[in-house]
Design a protein around this motif. Structure first.
Motif, mmCIF file in Angstrom:
data_model
loop_
_atom_site.group_PDB
_atom_site.id
_atom_site.type_symbol
_atom_site.label_atom_id
_atom_site.label_comp_id
_atom_site.label_asym_id
_atom_site.label_seq_id
_atom_site.Cartn_x
_atom_site.Cartn_y
_atom_site.Cartn_z
ATOM 1 N N ALA A 101 0.822 -1.210 0.000
ATOM 2 C CA ALA A 101 0.000 0.000 0.000
ATOM 3 C C ALA A 101 0.859 1.265 0.000
ATOM 4 N N VAL A 102 2.029 1.187 0.647
ATOM 5 C CA VAL A 102 2.900 2.370 0.768
ATOM 6 C C VAL A 102 3.774 2.550 -0.471
ATOM 7 N N ALA A 103 4.185 1.431 -1.066
ATOM 8 C CA ALA A 103 5.147 1.488 -2.171
ATOM 9 C C ALA A 103 4.709 2.391 -3.330
ATOM 10 N N PRO A 104 3.418 2.368 -3.766
ATOM 11 C CA PRO A 104 3.035 3.276 -4.860
ATOM 12 C C PRO A 104 3.294 4.742 -4.533
ATOM 13 N N LEU A 105 3.049 5.134 -3.267
ATOM 14 C CA LEU A 105 3.308 6.521 -2.866
ATOM 15 C C LEU A 105 4.799 6.828 -2.934
ATOM 16 N N VAL A 106 5.603 5.862 -2.473
ATOM 17 C CA VAL A 106 7.064 6.050 -2.504
ATOM 18 C C VAL A 106 7.545 6.217 -3.943
ATOM 19 N N ILE A 107 6.954 5.441 -4.858
ATOM 20 C CA ILE A 107 7.323 5.532 -6.279
ATOM 21 C C ILE A 107 6.961 6.915 -6.827
ATOM 22 N N ILE A 108 5.762 7.418 -6.445
ATOM 23 C CA ILE A 108 5.324 8.746 -6.924
ATOM 24 C C ILE A 108 6.266 9.830 -6.388
ATOM 25 N N TRP A 109 6.650 9.711 -5.107
ATOM 26 C CA TRP A 109 7.484 10.743 -4.484
ATOM 27 C C TRP A 109 8.927 10.714 -5.000
ATOM 28 N N PHE A 110 9.469 9.498 -5.152
ATOM 29 C CA PHE A 110 10.917 9.395 -5.415
ATOM 30 C C PHE A 110 11.272 8.811 -6.785
ATOM 31 N N GLY A 111 10.267 8.467 -7.597
ATOM 32 C CA GLY A 111 10.562 8.001 -8.951
ATOM 33 C C GLY A 111 10.819 6.508 -9.041
ATOM 34 N N LEU A 112 11.293 6.095 -10.225
ATOM 35 C CA LEU A 112 11.429 4.663 -10.500
ATOM 36 C C LEU A 112 12.878 4.174 -10.396
ATOM 37 N N TYR A 181 13.420 -10.699 4.585
ATOM 38 C CA TYR A 181 12.508 -9.751 3.937
ATOM 39 C C TYR A 181 13.160 -8.997 2.775
ATOM 40 N N ALA A 182 14.496 -8.925 2.771
ATOM 41 C CA ALA A 182 15.194 -7.992 1.877
ATOM 42 C C ALA A 182 14.894 -8.244 0.387
ATOM 43 N N VAL A 183 15.078 -9.488 -0.054
ATOM 44 C CA VAL A 183 14.898 -9.786 -1.484
ATOM 45 C C VAL A 183 13.434 -9.605 -1.890
ATOM 46 N N VAL A 184 12.520 -10.086 -1.053
ATOM 47 C CA VAL A 184 11.089 -9.966 -1.371
ATOM 48 C C VAL A 184 10.671 -8.496 -1.455
ATOM 49 N N SER A 185 11.190 -7.664 -0.546
ATOM 50 C CA SER A 185 10.862 -6.229 -0.568
ATOM 51 C C SER A 185 11.369 -5.578 -1.855
ATOM 52 N N ALA A 186 12.566 -5.975 -2.285
ATOM 53 C CA ALA A 186 13.118 -5.427 -3.534
ATOM 54 C C ALA A 186 12.237 -5.819 -4.717
ATOM 55 N N VAL A 187 11.764 -7.063 -4.720
ATOM 56 C CA VAL A 187 10.902 -7.543 -5.821
ATOM 57 C C VAL A 187 9.581 -6.783 -5.828
ATOM 58 N N ILE A 188 9.006 -6.537 -4.645
ATOM 59 C CA ILE A 188 7.735 -5.781 -4.566
ATOM 60 C C ILE A 188 7.937 -4.368 -5.124
ATOM 61 N N GLY A 189 9.071 -3.742 -4.774
ATOM 62 C CA GLY A 189 9.372 -2.411 -5.308
ATOM 63 C C GLY A 189 9.485 -2.429 -6.824
ATOM 64 N N LEU A 192 6.221 -2.404 -8.958
ATOM 65 C CA LEU A 192 5.529 -1.124 -9.127
ATOM 66 C C LEU A 192 6.197 -0.219 -10.159
ATOM 67 N N GLY A 193 7.332 -0.589 -10.617
ATOM 68 C CA GLY A 193 7.992 0.199 -11.653
ATOM 69 C C GLY A 193 9.495 0.125 -11.564
ATOM 70 N N ALA A 194 10.129 -0.373 -12.602
ATOM 71 C CA ALA A 194 11.588 -0.450 -12.647
ATOM 72 C C ALA A 194 11.994 -0.787 -14.074
ATOM 73 N N GLU A 195 13.272 -0.650 -14.332
ATOM 74 C CA GLU A 195 13.774 -1.010 -15.653
ATOM 75 C C GLU A 195 14.262 -2.452 -15.679
ATOM 76 N N LYS A 196 14.821 -2.892 -14.563
ATOM 77 C CA LYS A 196 15.326 -4.263 -14.477
ATOM 78 C C LYS A 196 15.056 -4.828 -13.096
ATOM 79 N N ILE A 200 10.483 -7.222 -12.442
ATOM 80 C CA ILE A 200 10.167 -6.913 -13.844
ATOM 81 C C ILE A 200 10.113 -8.196 -14.676
ATOM 82 N N TYR A 201 11.034 -9.118 -14.408
ATOM 83 C CA TYR A 201 11.030 -10.410 -15.118
ATOM 84 C C TYR A 201 9.714 -11.144 -14.863
ATOM 85 N N MET A 202 9.247 -11.089 -13.600
ATOM 86 C CA MET A 202 7.971 -11.754 -13.253
ATOM 87 C C MET A 202 6.803 -11.132 -14.008
ATOM 88 N N ILE A 203 6.771 -9.792 -14.049
ATOM 89 C CA ILE A 203 5.657 -9.102 -14.726
ATOM 90 C C ILE A 203 5.641 -9.449 -16.214
#
Length: 250
Positions: A101-112, A181-189, A192-196, A200-203
């Motif tokens: 729920a928080v990650a989309p806001l973080v993406i809007i505030w700080f970019g991809l 939690y570290a790897v899973v948190s990175a994947v969740i981020g 929501l938007g990334a180049e690699k 992204i591979y999962m999506i």
């Protein structure tokens, strides 16, 4: 003998599960066979490696930042009661909010960029480290602390000879929890938007209905999480041998 029997039974169960899975009649697009996943892994390993390196970078960087911030915050809460009264409820509330729920806001505030994913990992991993470190401070032997004060020990000496040896195992326990939690948190981020990254591979695998690639990416995420946890565990054993010896005696 019993331990060996349990280990053999575990592996036999695992092999039987793979065998049933391989020869099941479920369509490939729903449940790809293990052999298909392995073959896809062999053909995709370079691409997977490229995406995995990004996820590893985000997970490790975020974990280190979360460790530093978590320990720093716990020290401040231990030194200043006002900081503890203000920050402790905020920490609890922040962890009750789902990261999805928080990650989309973080993406809007700080970019991809990569920094945003590192920030998400740091946010998630900070809490277990801070809470465990604070627990370490709380359980310091009061008699030993009084003895140091009677002997006119400075704050630095108290931290070096009493607080640090006692609290370090708690810090590393928090690090081990955070490592899972570290790897899973990175994947969740990345979702929501990334180049690699593995997210992204999962999506891309999901958008092309490639269930075999989805299974493959999940396996890689699990393996990476186990590797990060094992590194934290080895680090814990190396840095706190006295704690490990005490645990074995008990």
């Amino acid at each position: 003998m019993k331990r060996r029997y349990r280990s053999t039974a575990k592996w036999l169960f695992f092999i039987a599960l793979i065998f049933v899975w391989e020869f099941s009649k479920v369509p490939q697009y729903l449940l790809p066979k293990p052999s298909s996943i392995v073959l896809e892994g062999l053909s995709q390993w370079k691409i997977l490696m490229d995406h995995s390196l990004y996820t590893i970078l985000e997970a490790f960087s975020g974990l280190v930042i979360g460790l530093v911030l978590g320990v720093g915050l716990a020290v401040l809460m231990d030194l200043f009661q006002t900081v503890k009264e203000v920050m402790y409820p905020i920490l609890i509330i922040s962890q009750a909010i789902p990261i999805v729920a928080v990650a989309p806001l973080v993406i809007i505030w700080f970019g991809l960029g990569v920094g945003t994913k590192i920030g998400i990992v740091a946010f998630v991993t900070l809490f277990p480290v801070a809470l465990n470190t604070l627990e370490g401070f709380r359980t310091i032997d009061q008699d030993a602390l009084d003895l140091f004060k009677v002997m006119k020990a400075t704050k630095i000496q108290i931290y070096r000879y009493l607080v640090l040896p006692h609290t370090l195992p708690y810090v590393l326990s928090g690090l081990k929890i955070s490592a899972t939690y570290a790897v899973v948190s990175a994947v969740i981020g990345e979702w929501l938007g990334a180049e690699k990254g593995l997210g992204i591979y999962m999506i891309r695998a999901m958008n092309t209905f490639r269930a075999d690639r989805l299974f493959l990416s999940v396996i890689v995420v699990v393996l990476l999480s186990v590797v990060v946890f094992k590194i934290a565990d080895i680090l814990s054993r190396k840095l706190t041998p006295w704690f490990e010896e005490r645990r074995l005696v008990q």
